[in-house]
Design a protein around this motif. Structure first.
Motif, PDB file in Angstrom:
ATOM      1  N   SER A   5       0.836  -1.197   0.000  1.00  0.00           N
ATOM      2  CA  SER A   5       0.000   0.000   0.000  1.00  0.00           C
ATOM      3  C   SER A   5       0.869   1.243   0.000  1.00  0.00           C
ATOM      4  O   SER A   5       1.866   1.321   0.703  1.00  0.00           O
ATOM      5  N   THR A   6       0.475   2.224  -0.790  1.00  0.00           N
ATOM      6  CA  THR A   6       1.207   3.492  -0.817  1.00  0.00           C
ATOM      7  C   THR A   6       0.409   4.609  -0.175  1.00  0.00           C
ATOM      8  O   THR A   6       0.725   5.774  -0.336  1.00  0.00           O
ATOM      9  N   GLU A   7      -0.637   4.245   0.576  1.00  0.00           N
ATOM     10  CA  GLU A   7      -1.457   5.257   1.230  1.00  0.00           C
ATOM     11  C   GLU A   7      -0.645   5.980   2.290  1.00  0.00           C
ATOM     12  O   GLU A   7       0.199   5.401   2.950  1.00  0.00           O
ATOM     13  N   THR A   8      -0.936   7.257   2.446  1.00  0.00           N
ATOM     14  CA  THR A   8      -0.216   8.048   3.437  1.00  0.00           C
ATOM     15  C   THR A   8      -1.155   8.729   4.417  1.00  0.00           C
ATOM     16  O   THR A   8      -0.726   9.612   5.140  1.00  0.00           O
ATOM     17  N   HIS A   9      -2.411   8.321   4.456  1.00  0.00           N
ATOM     18  CA  HIS A   9      -3.336   8.964   5.388  1.00  0.00           C
ATOM     19  C   HIS A   9      -3.018   8.543   6.822  1.00  0.00           C
ATOM     20  O   HIS A   9      -2.409   7.506   7.058  1.00  0.00           O
ATOM     21  N   ALA A  10      -3.394   9.395   7.767  1.00  0.00           N
ATOM     22  CA  ALA A  10      -3.197   9.073   9.178  1.00  0.00           C
ATOM     23  C   ALA A  10      -4.077   7.886   9.540  1.00  0.00           C
ATOM     24  O   ALA A  10      -5.131   7.669   8.939  1.00  0.00           O
ATOM     25  N   LEU A  11      -3.638   7.132  10.511  1.00  0.00           N
ATOM     26  CA  LEU A  11      -4.400   5.962  10.935  1.00  0.00           C
ATOM     27  C   LEU A  11      -5.524   6.379  11.875  1.00  0.00           C
ATOM     28  O   LEU A  11      -5.331   7.226  12.755  1.00  0.00           O
ATOM     29  N   THR A  12      -6.681   5.768  11.713  1.00  0.00           N
ATOM     30  CA  THR A  12      -7.807   6.034  12.608  1.00  0.00           C
ATOM     31  C   THR A  12      -7.645   5.218  13.883  1.00  0.00           C
ATOM     32  O   THR A  12      -6.833   4.289  13.947  1.00  0.00           O
ATOM     33  N   ARG A  13      -8.418   5.539  14.887  1.00  0.00           N
ATOM     34  CA  ARG A  13      -8.404   4.795  16.148  1.00  0.00           C
ATOM     35  C   ARG A  13      -8.695   3.324  15.895  1.00  0.00           C
ATOM     36  O   ARG A  13      -8.036   2.439  16.436  1.00  0.00           O
ATOM     37  N   GLU A  14      -9.678   3.045  15.062  1.00  0.00           N
ATOM     38  CA  GLU A  14     -10.056   1.666  14.760  1.00  0.00           C
ATOM     39  C   GLU A  14      -8.919   0.921  14.058  1.00  0.00           C
ATOM     40  O   GLU A  14      -8.650  -0.236  14.341  1.00  0.00           O
ATOM     41  N   GLU A  15      -8.245   1.601  13.128  1.00  0.00           N
ATOM     42  CA  GLU A  15      -7.110   0.993  12.434  1.00  0.00           C
ATOM     43  C   GLU A  15      -5.973   0.714  13.410  1.00  0.00           C
ATOM     44  O   GLU A  15      -5.330  -0.341  13.345  1.00  0.00           O
ATOM     45  N   LEU A  16      -5.722   1.640  14.326  1.00  0.00           N
ATOM     46  CA  LEU A  16      -4.669   1.443  15.314  1.00  0.00           C
ATOM     47  C   LEU A  16      -4.960   0.251  16.215  1.00  0.00           C
ATOM     48  O   LEU A  16      -4.075  -0.553  16.498  1.00  0.00           O
ATOM     49  N   LEU A  17      -6.201   0.120  16.668  1.00  0.00           N
ATOM     50  CA  LEU A  17      -6.560  -0.988  17.554  1.00  0.00           C
ATOM     51  C   LEU A  17      -6.541  -2.342  16.841  1.00  0.00           C
ATOM     52  O   LEU A  17      -6.420  -3.373  17.483  1.00  0.00           O
ATOM     53  N   ALA A  18      -6.610  -2.338  15.511  1.00  0.00           N
ATOM     54  CA  ALA A  18      -6.613  -3.585  14.742  1.00  0.00           C
ATOM     55  C   ALA A  18      -5.208  -4.026  14.321  1.00  0.00           C
ATOM     56  O   ALA A  18      -5.056  -5.069  13.691  1.00  0.00           O
ATOM     57  N   LEU A  19      -4.185  -3.271  14.683  1.00  0.00           N
ATOM     58  CA  LEU A  19      -2.820  -3.593  14.260  1.00  0.00           C
ATOM     59  C   LEU A  19      -2.312  -4.862  14.949  1.00  0.00           C
ATOM     60  O   LEU A  19      -2.694  -5.151  16.083  1.00  0.00           O
ATOM     61  N   PRO A  20      -1.413  -5.592  14.289  1.00  0.00           N
ATOM     62  CA  PRO A  20      -0.794  -6.770  14.916  1.00  0.00           C
ATOM     63  C   PRO A  20       0.194  -6.357  16.012  1.00  0.00           C
ATOM     64  O   PRO A  20       0.426  -5.163  16.228  1.00  0.00           O
ATOM     65  N   ALA A  21       0.810  -7.319  16.675  1.00  0.00           N
ATOM     66  CA  ALA A  21       1.693  -7.063  17.822  1.00  0.00           C
ATOM     67  C   ALA A  21       2.872  -6.162  17.493  1.00  0.00           C
ATOM     68  O   ALA A  21       3.306  -5.371  18.330  1.00  0.00           O
ATOM     69  N   ARG A  30       3.282   6.673  10.415  1.00  0.00           N
ATOM     70  CA  ARG A  30       1.978   7.237  10.031  1.00  0.00           C
ATOM     71  C   ARG A  30       1.122   7.501  11.257  1.00  0.00           C
ATOM     72  O   ARG A  30       0.392   8.494  11.311  1.00  0.00           O
ATOM     73  N   ALA A  31       1.201   6.625  12.263  1.00  0.00           N
ATOM     74  CA  ALA A  31       0.416   6.816  13.486  1.00  0.00           C
ATOM     75  C   ALA A  31       0.822   8.096  14.197  1.00  0.00           C
ATOM     76  O   ALA A  31       0.003   8.749  14.839  1.00  0.00           O
ATOM     77  N   PHE A  32       2.109   8.456  14.081  1.00  0.00           N
ATOM     78  CA  PHE A  32       2.612   9.666  14.718  1.00  0.00           C
ATOM     79  C   PHE A  32       2.617  10.869  13.786  1.00  0.00           C
ATOM     80  O   PHE A  32       3.031  11.961  14.168  1.00  0.00           O
ATOM     81  N   GLY A  33       2.207  10.672  12.544  1.00  0.00           N
ATOM     82  CA  GLY A  33       2.144  11.781  11.600  1.00  0.00           C
ATOM     83  C   GLY A  33       3.481  12.159  11.000  1.00  0.00           C
ATOM     84  O   GLY A  33       3.674  13.309  10.611  1.00  0.00           O
ATOM     85  N   VAL A  34       4.412  11.202  10.933  1.00  0.00           N
ATOM     86  CA  VAL A  34       5.698  11.481  10.309  1.00  0.00           C
ATOM     87  C   VAL A  34       5.875  10.587   9.083  1.00  0.00           C
ATOM     88  O   VAL A  34       5.331   9.488   9.016  1.00  0.00           O
ATOM     89  N   GLY A  35       6.643  11.052   8.144  1.00  0.00           N
ATOM     90  CA  GLY A  35       6.873  10.310   6.913  1.00  0.00           C
ATOM     91  C   GLY A  35       7.929   9.231   7.065  1.00  0.00           C
ATOM     92  O   GLY A  35       8.562   9.074   8.109  1.00  0.00           O
ATOM     93  N   ARG A  36       8.125   8.506   5.980  1.00  0.00           N
ATOM     94  CA  ARG A  36       9.041   7.363   5.945  1.00  0.00           C
ATOM     95  C   ARG A  36      10.464   7.754   6.328  1.00  0.00           C
ATOM     96  O   ARG A  36      11.093   7.122   7.180  1.00  0.00           O
ATOM     97  N   THR A  37      11.004   8.788   5.701  1.00  0.00           N
ATOM     98  CA  THR A  37      12.381   9.194   5.945  1.00  0.00           C
ATOM     99  C   THR A  37      12.590   9.598   7.400  1.00  0.00           C
ATOM    100  O   THR A  37      13.557   9.185   8.040  1.00  0.00           O
TER     101      THR A  37
END
Length: 88
Positions: A5-21, A30-37
């Motif tokens: 995925s090349t999406e760069t949108h911020a993660l929602t609360r629901e997306e964050l809670l669904a993340l693996p370990a 992305r969760a913190f609002g910073v880019g790849r570099t």
């Protein structure tokens, strides 16, 4: 084959809670609002806002710590954590 995925949108609360370990450093960034570099630079210097481990050449962020730093849990509905003050 997995599609990247090349999406760069911020993660929602629901997306964050669904993340693996553990998650890749770009997703954690992305969760913190910073880019790849910036995410890689912070991980390399030990300044990433949550716990990061090195797995070979890759960096992995620990999701439980990421959620703790962001004050997000399945119990709080709005994602906001308690405000605490150490001042007496």
């Amino acid at each position: 084959m997995t599609q990247v995925s090349t999406e760069t949108h911020a993660l929602t609360r629901e997306e964050l809670l669904a993340l693996p370990a553990s998650i890749d450093i770009v997703t954690a960034g992305r969760a913190f609002g910073v880019g790849r570099t910036t995410a890689y630079a912070l991980a390399r210097t030990g300044e990433f806002p949550c716990q990061v481990i090195r797995a070979g050449r890759a960096y992995r962020a620990i999701t439980a710590d990421l959620l703790r730093v962001l004050h997000i849990s399945s119990e709080n509905g709005d994602g906001a954590g308690p405000c605490t003050s150490d001042a007496a």
